[in-house]
Motif scaffolding. Structure first.
Motif, short mmCIF file in Angstrom:
data_model
loop_
_atom_site.label_atom_id
_atom_site.label_comp_id
_atom_site.label_asym_id
_atom_site.label_seq_id
_atom_site.Cartn_x
_atom_site.Cartn_y
_atom_site.Cartn_z
N GLU A 83 0.74 1.08 3.27
CA GLU A 83 0.84 1.22 4.72
C GLU A 83 0.12 0.06 5.38
OE1 GLU A 83 0.00 5.22 6.30
OE2 GLU A 83 -0.30 5.77 4.21
N ILE A 84 0.75 -0.49 6.40
CA ILE A 84 0.14 -1.56 7.18
C ILE A 84 0.19 -1.14 8.64
CG2 ILE A 84 0.31 -3.96 7.93
CD1 ILE A 84 1.56 -4.58 5.20
N ALA A 85 -0.97 -1.20 9.30
CA ALA A 85 -1.05 -0.89 10.72
C ALA A 85 -1.55 -2.12 11.46
CB ALA A 85 -1.97 0.29 10.97
N VAL A 86 -0.95 -2.37 12.61
CA VAL A 86 -1.37 -3.47 13.47
C VAL A 86 -1.85 -2.85 14.78
CG1 VAL A 86 -0.64 -5.56 14.69
CG2 VAL A 86 0.32 -5.03 12.43
N ASP A 87 -3.11 -3.09 15.10
CA ASP A 87 -3.73 -2.52 16.31
C ASP A 87 -3.58 -1.00 16.35
OD1 ASP A 87 -4.45 -5.09 17.15
OD2 ASP A 87 -2.53 -5.38 18.17
N GLY A 88 -3.72 -0.39 15.18
CA GLY A 88 -3.67 1.07 15.10
C GLY A 88 -2.29 1.67 15.02
N THR A 89 -1.25 0.85 15.09
CA THR A 89 0.12 1.34 15.03
C THR A 89 0.72 1.08 13.65
OG1 THR A 89 0.43 0.84 17.37
CG2 THR A 89 2.43 1.14 16.06
N PRO A 90 1.10 2.12 12.92
CA PRO A 90 1.75 1.91 11.61
C PRO A 90 3.04 1.12 11.80
CG PRO A 90 1.15 4.21 11.91
CD PRO A 90 0.97 3.53 13.24
N MET A 91 3.22 0.12 10.96
CA MET A 91 4.38 -0.75 11.10
C MET A 91 5.54 -0.38 10.19
SD MET A 91 3.47 -2.54 13.59
CE MET A 91 4.83 -3.68 13.65
N ALA A 92 5.36 0.58 9.30
CA ALA A 92 6.44 1.03 8.42
C ALA A 92 6.00 2.30 7.74
CB ALA A 92 6.78 -0.03 7.38
N GLU A 93 6.95 3.02 7.21
CA GLU A 93 6.63 4.20 6.41
C GLU A 93 6.05 3.74 5.08
OE1 GLU A 93 6.96 7.44 7.35
OE2 GLU A 93 7.42 6.55 9.30
N PRO A 94 5.20 4.55 4.43
CA PRO A 94 4.70 4.18 3.11
C PRO A 94 5.87 3.96 2.16
CG PRO A 94 3.52 6.08 3.96
CD PRO A 94 4.67 5.83 4.89
N VAL A 95 5.75 2.95 1.31
CA VAL A 95 6.80 2.67 0.33
C VAL A 95 6.21 2.66 -1.06
CG1 VAL A 95 8.25 1.37 1.93
CG2 VAL A 95 6.51 0.18 0.60
N SER A 96 7.07 2.87 -2.05
CA SER A 96 6.66 2.80 -3.44
C SER A 96 6.45 1.35 -3.81
CB SER A 96 7.74 3.41 -4.34
OG SER A 96 7.93 4.75 -4.02
N VAL A 97 5.68 1.14 -4.86
CA VAL A 97 5.43 -0.22 -5.33
C VAL A 97 5.88 -0.35 -6.76
CG1 VAL A 97 3.55 -0.70 -3.74
CG2 VAL A 97 3.05 0.34 -5.94
N GLN A 98 6.31 -1.54 -7.14
CA GLN A 98 6.74 -1.84 -8.50
C GLN A 98 5.52 -2.23 -9.32
OE1 GLN A 98 10.07 -1.81 -9.26
NE2 GLN A 98 9.79 -2.31 -11.40
N THR A 99 5.34 -1.58 -10.48
CA THR A 99 4.21 -1.94 -11.35
C THR A 99 4.68 -2.11 -12.77
OG1 THR A 99 3.70 0.38 -11.76
CG2 THR A 99 2.52 -0.68 -9.96
N SER A 100 4.43 -3.28 -13.34
CA SER A 100 4.70 -3.59 -14.74
C SER A 100 6.04 -3.04 -15.23
CB SER A 100 3.58 -3.03 -15.61
OG SER A 100 2.35 -3.59 -15.24
N GLY A 101 7.09 -3.32 -14.48
CA GLY A 101 8.41 -2.94 -14.94
C GLY A 101 8.79 -1.49 -14.67
N ARG A 102 7.89 -0.70 -14.13
CA ARG A 102 8.25 0.68 -13.80
C ARG A 102 7.76 0.96 -12.39
NH1 ARG A 102 3.43 1.37 -16.67
NH2 ARG A 102 2.05 2.88 -15.75
N GLN A 103 8.39 1.93 -11.75
CA GLN A 103 8.02 2.25 -10.39
C GLN A 103 6.88 3.24 -10.38
OE1 GLN A 103 11.22 3.68 -8.00
NE2 GLN A 103 9.92 4.12 -6.27
N ALA A 104 5.92 2.98 -9.52
CA ALA A 104 4.80 3.92 -9.33
C ALA A 104 4.63 4.12 -7.84
CB ALA A 104 3.52 3.35 -9.93
#
Length: 106
Positions: A83-104
């Protein structure tokens, strides 16, 4: 804002956190990311990216970092998603991240 801001169309995080921060601020200002000053004038982009890289065993990292970038308060949090917020406003919904060839989910 769509998941494409943070990652690819399949909602996996596939770009650096530092690029996502610059993109978020550009979106907030409604300008191109190239119109913003370099992020490194406020924070080391390599260190920012390293903080949120997967662990050595490929697992997700968790944590939060707050800093100022070109007059904006930035909050980056990895928990159940990135999650990234700018001036207290979330800029996107949480997303999954890619880790070592598998999704976490962070």
């Amino acid at each position: 804002m769509s998941d494409a801001f943070i990652g690819s169309t399949d909602s996996e995080f596939d770009e650096s956190v530092s690029i996502a921060v610059v993109t978020a601020v550009a979106t907030r200002r409604d300008v191109s990311p190239t119109e913003l000053p370099p992020l490194y004038e406020w924070i080391d982009p390599d260190a920012l990216d390293a903080l949120f890289k997967p662990t050595r065993r490929g697992g997700p990292r968790r944590g939060q970092l707050e800093f100022t970038y070109d007059g904006h308060d930035i909050a980056v949090e990895c928990g159940d998603g990135l999650e990234i917020a700018v001036d207290g406003t979330p800029m996107a919904e949480p997303v999954s991240v890619q880790t070592s060839g598998r999704q976490a989910t962070r």
